[in-house]
Design a protein around this motif. Sequence first.
Motif, PDB file in Angstrom:
ATOM      1  N   LEU A 234       1.536  -4.250  -5.440  1.00 53.24           N
ATOM      2  CA  LEU A 234       1.390  -2.988  -4.728  1.00 53.24           C
ATOM      3  C   LEU A 234       2.751  -2.381  -4.415  1.00 53.24           C
ATOM      4  O   LEU A 234       2.960  -1.174  -4.575  1.00 53.24           O
ATOM      5  N   VAL A 235       3.689  -3.211  -4.004  1.00 52.09           N
ATOM      6  CA  VAL A 235       5.035  -2.709  -3.689  1.00 52.09           C
ATOM      7  C   VAL A 235       5.706  -2.168  -4.950  1.00 52.09           C
ATOM      8  O   VAL A 235       6.391  -1.139  -4.917  1.00 52.09           O
ATOM      9  N   ARG A 236       5.509  -2.849  -6.083  1.00 54.22           N
ATOM     10  CA  ARG A 236       6.095  -2.353  -7.337  1.00 54.22           C
ATOM     11  C   ARG A 236       5.512  -0.984  -7.695  1.00 54.22           C
ATOM     12  O   ARG A 236       6.240  -0.096  -8.161  1.00 54.22           O
ATOM     13  N   ALA A 237       4.234  -0.797  -7.458  1.00 57.88           N
ATOM     14  CA  ALA A 237       3.621   0.506  -7.716  1.00 57.88           C
ATOM     15  C   ALA A 237       4.208   1.571  -6.789  1.00 57.88           C
ATOM     16  O   ALA A 237       4.523   2.681  -7.222  1.00 57.88           O
ATOM     17  N   VAL A 238       4.335   1.236  -5.512  1.00 55.59           N
ATOM     18  CA  VAL A 238       4.876   2.183  -4.534  1.00 55.59           C
ATOM     19  C   VAL A 238       6.297   2.599  -4.907  1.00 55.59           C
ATOM     20  O   VAL A 238       6.701   3.754  -4.706  1.00 55.59           O
ATOM     21  N   ASN A 239       7.068   1.676  -5.459  1.00 54.13           N
ATOM     22  CA  ASN A 239       8.470   1.944  -5.804  1.00 54.13           C
ATOM     23  C   ASN A 239       8.661   2.423  -7.241  1.00 54.13           C
ATOM     24  O   ASN A 239       9.785   2.459  -7.736  1.00 54.13           O
ATOM     25  N   SER A 240       7.584   2.810  -7.906  1.00 55.10           N
ATOM     26  CA  SER A 240       7.631   3.152  -9.330  1.00 55.10           C
ATOM     27  C   SER A 240       8.206   4.530  -9.618  1.00 55.10           C
ATOM     28  O   SER A 240       8.555   4.838 -10.759  1.00 55.10           O
ATOM     29  N   GLY A 241       8.253   5.395  -8.615  1.00 58.23           N
ATOM     30  CA  GLY A 241       8.652   6.782  -8.857  1.00 58.23           C
ATOM     31  C   GLY A 241       7.475   7.712  -9.056  1.00 58.23           C
ATOM     32  O   GLY A 241       7.658   8.933  -9.153  1.00 58.23           O
ATOM     33  N   ILE A 242       6.253   7.162  -9.126  1.00 59.88           N
ATOM     34  CA  ILE A 242       5.044   8.006  -9.165  1.00 59.88           C
ATOM     35  C   ILE A 242       4.866   8.618  -7.775  1.00 59.88           C
ATOM     36  O   ILE A 242       4.967   7.897  -6.767  1.00 59.88           O
ATOM     37  N   PRO A 243       4.614   9.923  -7.681  1.00 60.97           N
ATOM     38  CA  PRO A 243       4.631  10.600  -6.377  1.00 60.97           C
ATOM     39  C   PRO A 243       3.718  10.003  -5.320  1.00 60.97           C
ATOM     40  O   PRO A 243       4.090   9.904  -4.157  1.00 60.97           O
ATOM     41  N   HIS A 244       2.494   9.594  -5.702  1.00 64.32           N
ATOM     42  CA  HIS A 244       1.526   9.109  -4.719  1.00 64.32           C
ATOM     43  C   HIS A 244       0.842   7.857  -5.232  1.00 64.32           C
ATOM     44  O   HIS A 244       0.522   7.750  -6.420  1.00 64.32           O
ATOM     45  N   VAL A 245       0.611   6.906  -4.323  1.00 62.11           N
ATOM     46  CA  VAL A 245      -0.095   5.672  -4.654  1.00 62.11           C
ATOM     47  C   VAL A 245      -1.220   5.502  -3.647  1.00 62.11           C
ATOM     48  O   VAL A 245      -0.980   5.359  -2.443  1.00 62.11           O
ATOM     49  N   TRP A 246      -2.470   5.555  -4.140  1.00 62.90           N
ATOM     50  CA  TRP A 246      -3.658   5.414  -3.300  1.00 62.90           C
ATOM     51  C   TRP A 246      -4.390   4.135  -3.684  1.00 62.90           C
ATOM     52  O   TRP A 246      -4.486   3.784  -4.863  1.00 62.90           O
ATOM     53  N   ALA A 247      -4.926   3.435  -2.700  1.00 59.67           N
ATOM     54  CA  ALA A 247      -5.608   2.162  -2.938  1.00 59.67           C
ATOM     55  C   ALA A 247      -7.123   2.345  -2.911  1.00 59.67           C
ATOM     56  O   ALA A 247      -7.651   3.122  -2.133  1.00 59.67           O
ATOM     57  N   HIS A 248      -7.810   1.624  -3.788  1.00 57.93           N
ATOM     58  CA  HIS A 248      -9.274   1.668  -3.852  1.00 57.93           C
ATOM     59  C   HIS A 248      -9.834   0.247  -3.924  1.00 57.93           C
ATOM     60  O   HIS A 248      -9.082  -0.677  -4.282  1.00 57.93           O
ATOM     61  N   THR A 249     -11.127   0.033  -3.748  1.00 59.26           N
ATOM     62  CA  THR A 249     -11.988   0.850  -2.932  1.00 59.26           C
ATOM     63  C   THR A 249     -11.942   0.215  -1.559  1.00 59.26           C
ATOM     64  O   THR A 249     -12.459  -0.889  -1.372  1.00 59.26           O
ATOM     65  N   VAL A 250     -11.315   0.877  -0.611  1.00 59.06           N
ATOM     66  CA  VAL A 250     -10.983   0.325   0.700  1.00 59.06           C
ATOM     67  C   VAL A 250     -12.103   0.662   1.673  1.00 59.06           C
ATOM     68  O   VAL A 250     -12.284   1.825   2.026  1.00 59.06           O
ATOM     69  N   ASN A 251     -12.837  -0.359   2.115  1.00 61.67           N
ATOM     70  CA  ASN A 251     -14.007  -0.113   2.965  1.00 61.67           C
ATOM     71  C   ASN A 251     -13.902  -0.735   4.351  1.00 61.67           C
ATOM     72  O   ASN A 251     -14.844  -0.624   5.142  1.00 61.67           O
ATOM     73  N   SER A 252     -12.782  -1.384   4.667  1.00 58.98           N
ATOM     74  CA  SER A 252     -12.622  -1.967   5.996  1.00 58.98           C
ATOM     75  C   SER A 252     -11.292  -1.527   6.592  1.00 58.98           C
ATOM     76  O   SER A 252     -10.345  -1.178   5.880  1.00 58.98           O
ATOM     77  N   VAL A 253     -11.235  -1.564   7.905  1.00 64.46           N
ATOM     78  CA  VAL A 253     -10.013  -1.183   8.618  1.00 64.46           C
ATOM     79  C   VAL A 253      -8.875  -2.137   8.264  1.00 64.46           C
ATOM     80  O   VAL A 253      -7.727  -1.720   8.076  1.00 64.46           O
ATOM     81  N   LYS A 254      -9.169  -3.425   8.147  1.00 65.43           N
ATOM     82  CA  LYS A 254      -8.141  -4.411   7.812  1.00 65.43           C
ATOM     83  C   LYS A 254      -7.543  -4.129   6.434  1.00 65.43           C
ATOM     84  O   LYS A 254      -6.314  -4.190   6.248  1.00 65.43           O
ATOM     85  N   GLN A 255      -8.382  -3.828   5.461  1.00 64.27           N
ATOM     86  CA  GLN A 255      -7.893  -3.499   4.123  1.00 64.27           C
ATOM     87  C   GLN A 255      -7.016  -2.254   4.160  1.00 64.27           C
ATOM     88  O   GLN A 255      -5.952  -2.206   3.539  1.00 64.27           O
ATOM     89  N   ARG A 256      -7.471  -1.230   4.875  1.00 61.63           N
ATOM     90  CA  ARG A 256      -6.698   0.007   4.968  1.00 61.63           C
ATOM     91  C   ARG A 256      -5.329  -0.223   5.586  1.00 61.63           C
ATOM     92  O   ARG A 256      -4.307   0.231   5.058  1.00 61.63           O
ATOM     93  N   ASP A 257      -5.285  -0.937   6.702  1.00 57.21           N
ATOM     94  CA  ASP A 257      -4.021  -1.127   7.389  1.00 57.21           C
ATOM     95  C   ASP A 257      -3.030  -1.908   6.529  1.00 57.21           C
ATOM     96  O   ASP A 257      -1.820  -1.643   6.561  1.00 57.21           O
ATOM     97  N   ARG A 258      -3.531  -2.842   5.728  1.00 55.23           N
ATOM     98  CA  ARG A 258      -2.634  -3.603   4.842  1.00 55.23           C
ATOM     99  C   ARG A 258      -2.000  -2.710   3.793  1.00 55.23           C
ATOM    100  O   ARG A 258      -0.773  -2.747   3.589  1.00 55.23           O
ATOM    101  N   VAL A 259      -2.793  -1.895   3.094  1.00 56.14           N
ATOM    102  CA  VAL A 259      -2.225  -1.100   2.007  1.00 56.14           C
ATOM    103  C   VAL A 259      -1.297  -0.010   2.541  1.00 56.14           C
ATOM    104  O   VAL A 259      -0.289   0.334   1.899  1.00 56.14           O
ATOM    105  N   LEU A 260      -1.597   0.527   3.722  1.00 54.02           N
ATOM    106  CA  LEU A 260      -0.689   1.509   4.310  1.00 54.02           C
ATOM    107  C   LEU A 260       0.621   0.848   4.730  1.00 54.02           C
ATOM    108  O   LEU A 260       1.704   1.433   4.591  1.00 54.02           O
ATOM    109  N   ARG A 261       0.543  -0.358   5.233  1.00 53.87           N
ATOM    110  CA  ARG A 261       1.750  -1.091   5.623  1.00 53.87           C
ATOM    111  C   ARG A 261       2.644  -1.359   4.408  1.00 53.87           C
ATOM    112  O   ARG A 261       3.881  -1.354   4.519  1.00 53.87           O
ATOM    113  N   LEU A 262       2.028  -1.572   3.243  1.00 55.07           N
ATOM    114  CA  LEU A 262       2.793  -1.851   2.028  1.00 55.07           C
ATOM    115  C   LEU A 262       3.318  -0.576   1.370  1.00 55.07           C
ATOM    116  O   LEU A 262       4.041  -0.662   0.374  1.00 55.07           O
ATOM    117  N   GLY A 263       2.956   0.600   1.884  1.00 56.18           N
ATOM    118  CA  GLY A 263       3.536   1.837   1.386  1.00 56.18           C
ATOM    119  C   GLY A 263       2.601   2.781   0.674  1.00 56.18           C
ATOM    120  O   GLY A 263       3.026   3.868   0.255  1.00 56.18           O
TER     121      GLY A 263
END
Length: 292
Positions: A234-263
């Motif tokens: 996930l961090v490699r994707a965030v640092n790839s230079g692609i403008p936006h990185v969205w995570a799927h399919t996030v259905n819990s608060v715990k999952q959401r908070d993790r991916v936002l924390r990673l960028g």
Amino acid sequence: MVTLAAPAVITALALAGQLTGVTPGGTTTPLEWSNGGPLTVASLPRVTYTAHRGGALEVPENSMSGLVAAFERGTAQVLDVDTRMLRDGTLVAMHDPTLDRTTDRKGPVHSLTAKQWRDVRLTPGRSLRGAWRPERPPTVAEVLDRFGGRVVLLLEVKDKAGLAPLARMLHRRGLTRSVLVNSHWPSVAERAHELGLSTQLWRSARQMRTDKPREWRTFVDVLDVDYKARDRDLVRAVNSGIPHVWAHTVNSVKQRDRVLRLGCDGVITNAPGLLARTPVTGPVRARPLSEE
């Protein structure tokens, strides 16, 4: 806590497609566009919520009633719709290659014509809350005519042959900056970019182990990553230079908070209502949106 901007609720008359004008080229354009044009990807908030298939844990997936409900609730800034092609070339809203799971019919979607499609009825799942009724699944043209420019749409190309007609529809309606065209194939994303579309590329956790996302940064606007991927991927994707990185399919608060924390700067979810009303805890490293 992250505050999410909700799109303005439009009137029932506008949702019915009656508030329209005609451009010099003869295409129908919502009157709401007169003050600055359609809502675009560049207008999205720093952390974006996408209602996956309209929010499939809360509404009937890929249904017009579900999309209207998701729009009016304002819990997501992007509405996701799957697209498939019928035998006569008509593009319709449907995830599966067959009708079996979500409708009252059976058989492959691509075997039908537009006329036959009008007789199909979606059958809402019994687990959904609310009084949902069977309804005809919409065509992609109907989705664009009802929501185009009023909210950002994410249209996933399930059939590669559907890309060209979809591109024509988006250009004709002036929606190339308001609709993200998603696919599973880098080659389709690159072709969509060449056609002047905003692009999104879906990748599974397994694919992300060996992906080199920097190779796609010239033609992918949003990288759609599996939330189950390893932190390092996930961090490699965030640092790839692609403008936006969205995570799927996030259905819990715990999952959401993790991916936002990673960028990641967005989540694609079947439960936008749940996530939107639950504050984010912990740090959020989502990057500001770039200028269009």
